[in-house]
Design an enzyme around this catalytic site. Structure first.
Site, short mmCIF file in Angstrom:
data_model
loop_
_atom_site.label_atom_id
_atom_site.label_comp_id
_atom_site.label_asym_id
_atom_site.label_seq_id
_atom_site.Cartn_x
_atom_site.Cartn_y
_atom_site.Cartn_z
N SER A 216 34.19 37.84 42.26
CA SER A 216 33.64 36.97 41.23
C SER A 216 32.27 36.43 41.66
O SER A 216 31.38 37.23 42.02
CB SER A 216 34.65 35.86 40.94
OG SER A 216 34.32 35.13 39.79
N ASP B 16 39.08 42.62 32.62
CA ASP B 16 38.48 41.49 33.33
C ASP B 16 37.19 41.11 32.59
O ASP B 16 36.26 41.92 32.50
CB ASP B 16 38.17 41.89 34.78
CG ASP B 16 37.55 40.76 35.59
OD1 ASP B 16 37.21 39.71 35.02
OD2 ASP B 16 37.41 40.95 36.82
N HIS C 24 41.14 38.95 35.85
CA HIS C 24 40.09 38.66 36.83
C HIS C 24 40.67 38.35 38.20
O HIS C 24 40.02 38.58 39.22
CB HIS C 24 39.25 37.49 36.33
CG HIS C 24 38.06 37.19 37.18
ND1 HIS C 24 37.13 38.14 37.55
CD2 HIS C 24 37.65 36.03 37.77
CE1 HIS C 24 36.20 37.59 38.30
NE2 HIS C 24 36.49 36.30 38.45
#
Length: 301
Positions: free
Chosen positions: A170, A225, A283
């Site tokens: 991320s 995601d 995610h």
């Protein structure tokens, strides 16, 4: 990680007319698959507070989501957190089992991280001529830069045959992109492994990193995601290539055969071409629950 509201707004304006590139499915080797598992777990370990404030210790994950790392002989030479502006967090570790120097950056886990996620305006960087980047991501790297570069230099001097690897999930993946680019400029043949990374920049910088791959760029994404689809294409941001797209759903075991490999800074055959969605569980799930140590609930509000 980014908030529901930010995702809703950005995904709503992120639709542009781009032609889909040909699908380039090819099976990845078992060796590369094993590396994905290992470096996903190093990225996961950056979420664990015990790896962010006590250099000189072994890398561990209390939730048990980094067994490959815990089975290795590791010691951190640098741990960092709570920087003034962005709370950039992570560690530099020496892995004598695999002959590695690993730089790992944590994904979003605090309000300052969230503000860095949301800071989309472009700022000039010093990585390459005419290269601008997302201001929040770039500022995060700048806050960590001097300490990380010094730690890698010391580790490489002590272990000149070790491979330098940069990883993150991320926001951590976005910062890892800059770190790998700078380490390569400094002469290190650094490998880059990111998981669920957002776009960091327009084409001049993203393509520069693609075209100067060191020991390889491995941008791993997951089916549904939403974070790799940010910041939106409409703002001029594109990705580093290639993409390794995990095509199975959440909590489904990943095998080499479900990973599709795609090239290009905009390729609609992979994660970029999926319908807009807000599955934040997608995610968090890569080869396991990558953010198990993190404060994920704040981003569901």
């Amino acid at each position: 990680m980014v908030s529901w509201n930010l995702l809703s707004i950005a995904l709503a304006i992120g639709v542009v007319s781009v032609q889909a590139a040909p699908l380039e499915t090819r099976s990845i080797s078992q060796d590369l698959f094993n590396k994905f598992n290992l470096f996903e777990q190093y990225a996961a370990a950056a979420y664990c507070a015990n790896n962010n404030n006590s250099p000189g210790n072994k890398v561990t994950c209390p939730p048990g989501n980094c067994p490959l790392v815990e089975a290795s002989n590791t010691v951190t030479s640098l741990e960092f957190q709570n920087s003034l502006l962005t709370d950039v967090t992570g560690f530099v570790a020496i892995d004598s089992t695999h002959s590695l120097i690993v730089v790992s950056f944590r994904g979003s886990n605090s309000i300052r991280n969230f503000l860095a996620d949301a800071d989309f305006p472009l700022v000039t960087t010093d990585i390459c001529a005419g290269c601008s980047a997302d201001q929040g991501f770039w500022t995060s790297w700048v806050e960590a830069r001097s300490g990380v570069l010094a730690a890698v230099e010391a580790a490489a001097s002590a272990h000149p045959s070790y491979q330098v690897v940069v990883t993150g999930h991320s926001l951590g993946g976005a910062i890892a992109d800059f770190a790998a680019a700078e380490l390569r400029k400094a002469g290190y043949n650094a490998a880059l492994y990111t998981f669920g990374s957002p776009r960091i920049a327009p084409a001049p910088l993203s393509d520069y990193i693609t075209n100067n791959p060191g020991a390889g760029n491995y941008r791993v994404t997951h089916y549904d995601d939403p974070v790799p689809r940010l910041p939106p294409l409409l703002l001029g941001f594109v990705h580093i290539s290639p993409e390794y797209w995990i095509t199975t759903g959440n909590e489904v075991p990943v095998t080499p055969g479900v990973i599709e490999v795609l090239t290009g800074d905009v390729n609609l055959s992979g994660n970029t071409g999926e319908p807009p969605g807000l599955d934040l569980d997608a995610h968090s799930w890569y080869f396991g629950n990558i953010s198990a140590c993190g404060n994920f609930e704040i981003y569901r509000e």
